[in-house]
Scaffold this active site. Structure first.
Site, short mmCIF file in Angstrom:
data_model
loop_
_atom_site.label_atom_id
_atom_site.label_comp_id
_atom_site.label_asym_id
_atom_site.label_seq_id
_atom_site.Cartn_x
_atom_site.Cartn_y
_atom_site.Cartn_z
N LYS A 54 0.81 -1.23 0.00
CA LYS A 54 0.00 0.00 0.00
C LYS A 54 0.83 1.28 0.00
CE LYS A 54 -4.60 -1.34 1.09
NZ LYS A 54 -4.50 -2.69 1.68
N SER A 79 -8.51 0.03 7.35
CA SER A 79 -8.42 -0.95 8.41
C SER A 79 -6.98 -1.21 8.76
CB SER A 79 -9.10 -2.25 7.97
OG SER A 79 -8.43 -2.77 6.84
N GLY A 180 -9.24 -7.15 -1.86
CA GLY A 180 -10.11 -6.50 -0.88
C GLY A 180 -11.05 -5.60 -1.66
N GLU A 205 -10.21 -13.77 -2.61
CA GLU A 205 -10.88 -13.13 -1.48
C GLU A 205 -11.06 -14.11 -0.33
OE1 GLU A 205 -14.37 -10.24 -2.86
OE2 GLU A 205 -14.64 -12.32 -3.42
N GLY A 209 -16.14 -13.26 2.79
CA GLY A 209 -16.46 -11.96 2.19
C GLY A 209 -16.24 -11.99 0.70
N ASP A 211 -17.76 -10.75 -1.86
CA ASP A 211 -18.52 -9.77 -2.65
C ASP A 211 -17.91 -9.57 -4.03
OD1 ASP A 211 -16.50 -8.43 -0.81
OD2 ASP A 211 -16.82 -6.89 -2.34
N SER A 305 0.97 -9.84 -0.29
CA SER A 305 0.64 -8.41 -0.24
C SER A 305 1.16 -7.69 1.00
CB SER A 305 -0.87 -8.23 -0.36
OG SER A 305 -1.55 -9.05 0.56
C1 LIG Z 1 -5.26 -3.66 1.47
C2 LIG Z 1 -4.67 -5.01 1.43
C3 LIG Z 1 -5.13 -5.97 0.52
C4 LIG Z 1 -6.28 -5.72 -0.41
O1 LIG Z 1 -6.00 -4.68 -1.33
P1 LIG Z 1 -7.15 -3.97 -2.15
O2 LIG Z 1 -6.44 -2.99 -2.99
O3 LIG Z 1 -8.08 -3.33 -1.15
O4 LIG Z 1 -7.85 -5.02 -2.90
C5 LIG Z 1 -4.49 -7.19 0.50
N1 LIG Z 1 -3.48 -7.48 1.34
C6 LIG Z 1 -3.01 -6.58 2.23
C7 LIG Z 1 -1.89 -6.97 3.12
C8 LIG Z 1 -3.59 -5.31 2.30
O5 LIG Z 1 -3.12 -4.43 3.18
#
Ligand SMILES: *Cc1c(COP(=O)(O)O)cnc(C)c1O
Length: 320
Positions: A54, A79, A180, A205, A209, A211, A305
């Protein structure tokens, strides 16, 4: 229909991020290749600055602020990892940051956000609307709202991780990406379609959840209640207009993984690869394990991620 970001936006983001973002390693595991019969390449964003991909989207978005925006500051809701990404990017760029976080966010994520200098405002994720709180603060105080996923600059920044992966591995047969709100998946899809056009792209996912899966299959965005899952980075209630536009067009399918499967992947990553991966970061590998019959002999990318999890919680999940 919003104007969707393109691969050119991903390459522009990569130029803005150069020198600020880590080029994270791509790791492989003989054990996992043997288990799946595939050749698996892990893009390790658990080693990214602040511990998750992120930072890429946050830094890219804030880099584009003009002088007035820089002065008034940024506000966001998250979150966890997006909060830290915005707080750290804002500190690096000298921009004040206000972060709206659920009161039950993991302690490590809340402490890290405050540690980066973010001004934290808490809300109840099961009863309050964080987007409304964010919009109100933005209006009242002139701050710019940067949402966690549904923003062209965020999507373009997130796409740089997959761009680096393809740069390292060359074309792949399949790519698995945690899902997410879809910022990471849609950015990855822009990179994959440009750099490895034949690659099949899967979003993954939490089972509780799904969706995104429902939206993908029905053709319009489905809203759900906040799902109860250990994958706290994917507890989103719906995809966004930008992210769904790209996902609908470029992604091949969306699959799910159970919390138990995520824990087994955390155990594998820690035990065999010696890396700490948060539950949400395990979604990609969990799906690969579920689909191994179809992946034998293929070259498969998996985006890990993030790695932000309290160690006490990590230990408790592994202990069952
Ligand atoms: C935010 C996040 C996701 C999901 O990313 P999106 O861009 O909301 O789909 C997956 N893994 C981690 C560790 C995250 O912080």
């Amino acid at each position: 229909m919003p104007i969707l970001p393109t691969f050119d936006d991903v390459t522009a983001a990569a130029a803005r991020l150069a020198g600020h973002v880590h080029r994270t390693p791509v790791l492989t595991s003989r054990t996992m290749n043997d288990e799946t019969g595939a050749q698996v390449f892990f893009k390790c964003e658990n080693f990214q600055r602040m511990g998750a991909f992120k930072f890429r989207g946050g830094f890219n978005a804030l880099s584009r602020f003009d002088d007035r925006q820089r002065k008034a500051g940024v506000v966001t809701f998250s979150s966890g990892n997006h909060a830290q990404a915005i707080a750290l990017s804002a500190r690096l760029l000298g921009i004040p940051a206000t972060i709206i976080m659920p009161h039950d966010a993991p302690a490590s994520k809340m402490a890290a956000t405050r540690g980066y200098g973010g001004n934290v405002v808490v809300y109840d994720r099961y009863t309050e609307d964080r987007e409304a709180i964010g919009r109100k603060l933005a209006e009242e105080q002139g701050m710019t709202l940067i949402p966690p996923y549904d923003h062209p600059d965020v999507i373009a920044g997130q796409g740089t991780a997959a761009m680096e992966l393809f740069d390292e591995t060359g074309p792949l047969d399949a790519l698995f990406v945690p899902l997410g709100g879809g910022g990471l998946l849609s950015g990855s899809a822009l990179a994959a379609r440009a750099l490895s056009p034949q690659c099949r792209i899967y979003g993954v996912e939490p089972e509780a959840g799904n969706d995104g899966q429902q939206s993908f299959r029905s053709g319009s965005i489905v809203h759900i209640d906040t799902p109860r899952t250990i994958a706290d980075g994917a507890q989103t209630q719906h995809l966004g207009g930008y992210t769904f536009g790209i996902i609908k067009r470029d992604v091949d399918d969306i699959c799910t993984a159970s919390d138990a499967e995520l824990i087994e992947c955390m155990r594998f990553f820690a035990g065999r690869m010696k890396i700490v991966v948060e539950p949400t970061g395990c979604l990609g590998l969990a799906a690969v394990r579920n689909m191994k019959a179809a992946l034998a002999g293929k070259r498969v990318g998996v985006v890990i991620s993030g790695g932000n999890i309290d160690l006490e919680r990590f230990a408790a999940l592994l202990a069952g």
